[in-house]
Design a protein around this motif. Sequence first.
Motif, PDB file in Angstrom:
ATOM      1  N   GLN A   1      34.675  30.012  31.069  1.00  0.00           N
ATOM      2  CA  GLN A   1      33.384  29.901  31.737  1.00  0.00           C
ATOM      3  C   GLN A   1      33.474  30.340  33.194  1.00  0.00           C
ATOM      4  O   GLN A   1      32.528  30.924  33.738  1.00  0.00           O
ATOM      5  CB  GLN A   1      32.875  28.461  31.644  1.00  0.00           C
ATOM      6  N   GLN A   2      34.622  30.077  33.836  1.00  0.00           N
ATOM      7  CA  GLN A   2      34.782  30.437  35.243  1.00  0.00           C
ATOM      8  C   GLN A   2      34.743  31.949  35.463  1.00  0.00           C
ATOM      9  O   GLN A   2      34.335  32.419  36.520  1.00  0.00           O
ATOM     10  CB  GLN A   2      36.102  29.881  35.790  1.00  0.00           C
ATOM     11  N   VAL A   3      35.157  32.716  34.454  1.00  0.00           N
ATOM     12  CA  VAL A   3      35.130  34.176  34.595  1.00  0.00           C
ATOM     13  C   VAL A   3      33.879  34.790  33.963  1.00  0.00           C
ATOM     14  O   VAL A   3      33.760  36.006  33.905  1.00  0.00           O
ATOM     15  CB  VAL A   3      36.406  34.815  34.002  1.00  0.00           C
ATOM     16  N   GLY A   4      32.948  33.931  33.504  1.00  0.00           N
ATOM     17  CA  GLY A   4      31.640  34.432  33.137  1.00  0.00           C
ATOM     18  C   GLY A   4      31.285  34.490  31.668  1.00  0.00           C
ATOM     19  O   GLY A   4      30.212  34.970  31.310  1.00  0.00           O
TER      20      GLY A   4
ATOM     21  N   TYR B   1      36.043  39.795  16.887  1.00  0.00           N
ATOM     22  CA  TYR B   1      37.448  39.892  17.244  1.00  0.00           C
ATOM     23  C   TYR B   1      38.047  38.485  17.207  1.00  0.00           C
ATOM     24  O   TYR B   1      37.375  37.499  17.535  1.00  0.00           O
ATOM     25  CB  TYR B   1      37.614  40.514  18.629  1.00  0.00           C
ATOM     26  N   ILE B   2      39.312  38.416  16.802  1.00  0.00           N
ATOM     27  CA  ILE B   2      39.969  37.118  16.602  1.00  0.00           C
ATOM     28  C   ILE B   2      41.282  37.087  17.371  1.00  0.00           C
ATOM     29  O   ILE B   2      42.152  37.949  17.177  1.00  0.00           O
ATOM     30  CB  ILE B   2      40.235  36.851  15.104  1.00  0.00           C
ATOM     31  N   LEU B   3      41.418  36.096  18.246  1.00  0.00           N
ATOM     32  CA  LEU B   3      42.672  35.831  18.938  1.00  0.00           C
ATOM     33  C   LEU B   3      43.237  34.543  18.363  1.00  0.00           C
ATOM     34  O   LEU B   3      42.649  33.473  18.521  1.00  0.00           O
ATOM     35  CB  LEU B   3      42.449  35.681  20.441  1.00  0.00           C
ATOM     36  N   MET B   4      44.358  34.645  17.655  1.00  0.00           N
ATOM     37  CA  MET B   4      44.935  33.474  17.007  1.00  0.00           C
ATOM     38  C   MET B   4      45.952  32.809  17.927  1.00  0.00           C
ATOM     39  O   MET B   4      46.802  33.484  18.535  1.00  0.00           O
ATOM     40  CB  MET B   4      45.598  33.874  15.682  1.00  0.00           C
ATOM     41  N   LEU B   5      45.875  31.478  18.020  1.00  0.00           N
ATOM     42  CA  LEU B   5      46.825  30.672  18.789  1.00  0.00           C
ATOM     43  C   LEU B   5      47.671  29.856  17.825  1.00  0.00           C
ATOM     44  O   LEU B   5      47.134  29.267  16.876  1.00  0.00           O
ATOM     45  CB  LEU B   5      46.078  29.732  19.740  1.00  0.00           C
TER      46      LEU B   5
ATOM     47  N   PHE C   1      51.581  28.906  26.360  1.00  0.00           N
ATOM     48  CA  PHE C   1      51.350  30.199  26.996  1.00  0.00           C
ATOM     49  C   PHE C   1      50.745  29.978  28.382  1.00  0.00           C
ATOM     50  O   PHE C   1      50.175  28.926  28.676  1.00  0.00           O
ATOM     51  CB  PHE C   1      50.415  31.066  26.156  1.00  0.00           C
ATOM     52  N   GLY C   2      50.852  30.981  29.230  1.00  0.00           N
ATOM     53  CA  GLY C   2      50.265  30.918  30.555  1.00  0.00           C
ATOM     54  C   GLY C   2      48.794  31.297  30.526  1.00  0.00           C
ATOM     55  O   GLY C   2      48.367  32.119  29.709  1.00  0.00           O
ATOM     56  N   MET C   3      48.010  30.686  31.411  1.00  0.00           N
ATOM     57  CA  MET C   3      46.572  30.926  31.412  1.00  0.00           C
ATOM     58  C   MET C   3      46.235  32.366  31.781  1.00  0.00           C
ATOM     59  O   MET C   3      45.283  32.949  31.242  1.00  0.00           O
ATOM     60  CB  MET C   3      45.888  29.953  32.371  1.00  0.00           C
ATOM     61  N   GLN C   4      47.002  32.977  32.679  1.00  0.00           N
ATOM     62  CA  GLN C   4      46.730  34.349  33.073  1.00  0.00           C
ATOM     63  C   GLN C   4      46.960  35.304  31.902  1.00  0.00           C
ATOM     64  O   GLN C   4      46.203  36.254  31.697  1.00  0.00           O
ATOM     65  CB  GLN C   4      47.597  34.740  34.272  1.00  0.00           C
ATOM     66  N   GLU C   5      48.009  35.053  31.141  1.00  0.00           N
ATOM     67  CA  GLU C   5      48.242  35.885  29.950  1.00  0.00           C
ATOM     68  C   GLU C   5      47.112  35.702  28.942  1.00  0.00           C
ATOM     69  O   GLU C   5      46.630  36.666  28.350  1.00  0.00           O
ATOM     70  CB  GLU C   5      49.580  35.545  29.296  1.00  0.00           C
ATOM     71  N   PHE C   6      46.684  34.455  28.757  1.00  0.00           N
ATOM     72  CA  PHE C   6      45.594  34.178  27.828  1.00  0.00           C
ATOM     73  C   PHE C   6      44.324  34.931  28.229  1.00  0.00           C
ATOM     74  O   PHE C   6      43.692  35.609  27.415  1.00  0.00           O
ATOM     75  CB  PHE C   6      45.322  32.674  27.791  1.00  0.00           C
ATOM     76  N   LEU C   7      43.943  34.847  29.495  1.00  0.00           N
ATOM     77  CA  LEU C   7      42.737  35.515  29.974  1.00  0.00           C
ATOM     78  C   LEU C   7      42.874  37.032  29.874  1.00  0.00           C
ATOM     79  O   LEU C   7      41.897  37.734  29.559  1.00  0.00           O
ATOM     80  CB  LEU C   7      42.430  35.099  31.410  1.00  0.00           C
ATOM     81  N   ALA C   8      44.067  37.546  30.106  1.00  0.00           N
ATOM     82  CA  ALA C   8      44.283  38.990  30.011  1.00  0.00           C
ATOM     83  C   ALA C   8      44.117  39.466  28.569  1.00  0.00           C
ATOM     84  O   ALA C   8      43.546  40.541  28.315  1.00  0.00           O
ATOM     85  CB  ALA C   8      45.672  39.354  30.530  1.00  0.00           C
ATOM     86  N   ARG C   9      44.593  38.700  27.625  1.00  0.00           N
ATOM     87  CA  ARG C   9      44.447  39.081  26.214  1.00  0.00           C
ATOM     88  C   ARG C   9      42.983  39.009  25.779  1.00  0.00           C
ATOM     89  O   ARG C   9      42.517  39.847  25.001  1.00  0.00           O
ATOM     90  CB  ARG C   9      45.324  38.175  25.337  1.00  0.00           C
ATOM     91  N   VAL C  10      42.269  37.998  26.260  1.00  0.00           N
ATOM     92  CA  VAL C  10      40.838  37.903  25.968  1.00  0.00           C
ATOM     93  C   VAL C  10      40.105  39.129  26.508  1.00  0.00           C
ATOM     94  O   VAL C  10      39.306  39.763  25.816  1.00  0.00           O
ATOM     95  CB  VAL C  10      40.242  36.612  26.565  1.00  0.00           C
ATOM     96  N   GLU C  11      40.386  39.492  27.749  1.00  0.00           N
ATOM     97  CA  GLU C  11      39.726  40.629  28.363  1.00  0.00           C
ATOM     98  C   GLU C  11      40.061  41.926  27.635  1.00  0.00           C
ATOM     99  O   GLU C  11      39.203  42.813  27.489  1.00  0.00           O
ATOM    100  CB  GLU C  11      40.127  40.734  29.834  1.00  0.00           C
ATOM    101  N   ALA C  12      41.293  42.053  27.159  1.00  0.00           N
ATOM    102  CA  ALA C  12      41.675  43.257  26.409  1.00  0.00           C
ATOM    103  C   ALA C  12      40.864  43.384  25.128  1.00  0.00           C
ATOM    104  O   ALA C  12      40.424  44.480  24.759  1.00  0.00           O
ATOM    105  CB  ALA C  12      43.172  43.218  26.092  1.00  0.00           C
ATOM    106  N   LEU C  13      40.632  42.274  24.434  1.00  0.00           N
ATOM    107  CA  LEU C  13      39.834  42.312  23.209  1.00  0.00           C
ATOM    108  C   LEU C  13      38.372  42.604  23.519  1.00  0.00           C
ATOM    109  O   LEU C  13      37.692  43.314  22.767  1.00  0.00           O
ATOM    110  CB  LEU C  13      39.968  40.988  22.459  1.00  0.00           C
ATOM    111  N   ILE C  14      37.860  42.062  24.616  1.00  0.00           N
ATOM    112  CA  ILE C  14      36.477  42.328  25.003  1.00  0.00           C
ATOM    113  C   ILE C  14      36.303  43.803  25.362  1.00  0.00           C
ATOM    114  O   ILE C  14      35.283  44.421  25.026  1.00  0.00           O
ATOM    115  CB  ILE C  14      36.055  41.425  26.185  1.00  0.00           C
ATOM    116  N   ARG C  15      37.282  44.391  26.022  1.00  0.00           N
ATOM    117  CA  ARG C  15      37.198  45.831  26.326  1.00  0.00           C
ATOM    118  C   ARG C  15      37.157  46.646  25.048  1.00  0.00           C
ATOM    119  O   ARG C  15      36.428  47.634  24.939  1.00  0.00           O
ATOM    120  CB  ARG C  15      38.406  46.260  27.168  1.00  0.00           C
TER     121      ARG C  15
END
Length: 271
Positions: free
Chosen positions: A24-27, A76-80, A105-119
Amino acid sequence: MASVSVQIVESNPHLRSLLGWHLQQVGYRVYQAASLYQAREVFQLRQPTLVILDAELSDGDGLEFCRWLLRQHQPYILMLSARNTEADVVAGLKAGADDYLTKPFGMQEFLARVEALIRRNRMNIPPAYLDYGDLKIDLVQRRVRFQEELIDLTPQEFSLLYVLAQAGGLPLSRSELLNRAWPDAIDNPRTIDTHVLSLRKKLETDPRQPSIIQTIRNVGYRFNPEFLNGYNAGLNNSHNNGAQEQQNQRITERGNLSQPTAASQALPITK
């Protein structure tokens, strides 16, 4: 970013809340579910762009839910998962996950993977609505208009119509429709018949002789885009014929207002 929605399916309430807060913090718009039962309902209602899925849920198998998602809107599915062997990762990807992140996992890695899937999603944006001329299916607002009139459908009726339309005219069995359009497992295929009848009452000119949703004997049902295309073509032809008649009438009126000459009487009227 405001149009991108993410669903988190995670049984750990602390991790679920933490992931949701950071997204939510990144929109992102975030919807949460703690179980498979909730996850199906939320997915059907919200149709998220990305699903973040815990592989080990308290009430079922995350891999099976991943396969179910592929039969639906195909987000898109990101599995944890806490399982980090090669076999576990391969099983998750084969089940339909687009990415696999092992816990912790680290939060920065998590957010980066989310952003990659959104792209990746932005490079292949699905249509906002299905347009069949007079019948328009809005996939964002989950609304249906027929001949410019808003048709009041239940969430389940909308899902059923969407699945039928997505098949592109191919017939689907009752079992296939249950798997694709229903949020929960239902053993009675005749449930489909009840909802098809309700849809026909709202969409068909004569529900007893349906043209939009056809019954295919010994198979199931099919959406009939050919009828809608022909219907719209008929309206266009009718409009064009009416315009031609008006043009001919104006030509006749102009001819009556002028004095006819011998030449004009001898020559046929050409269009």
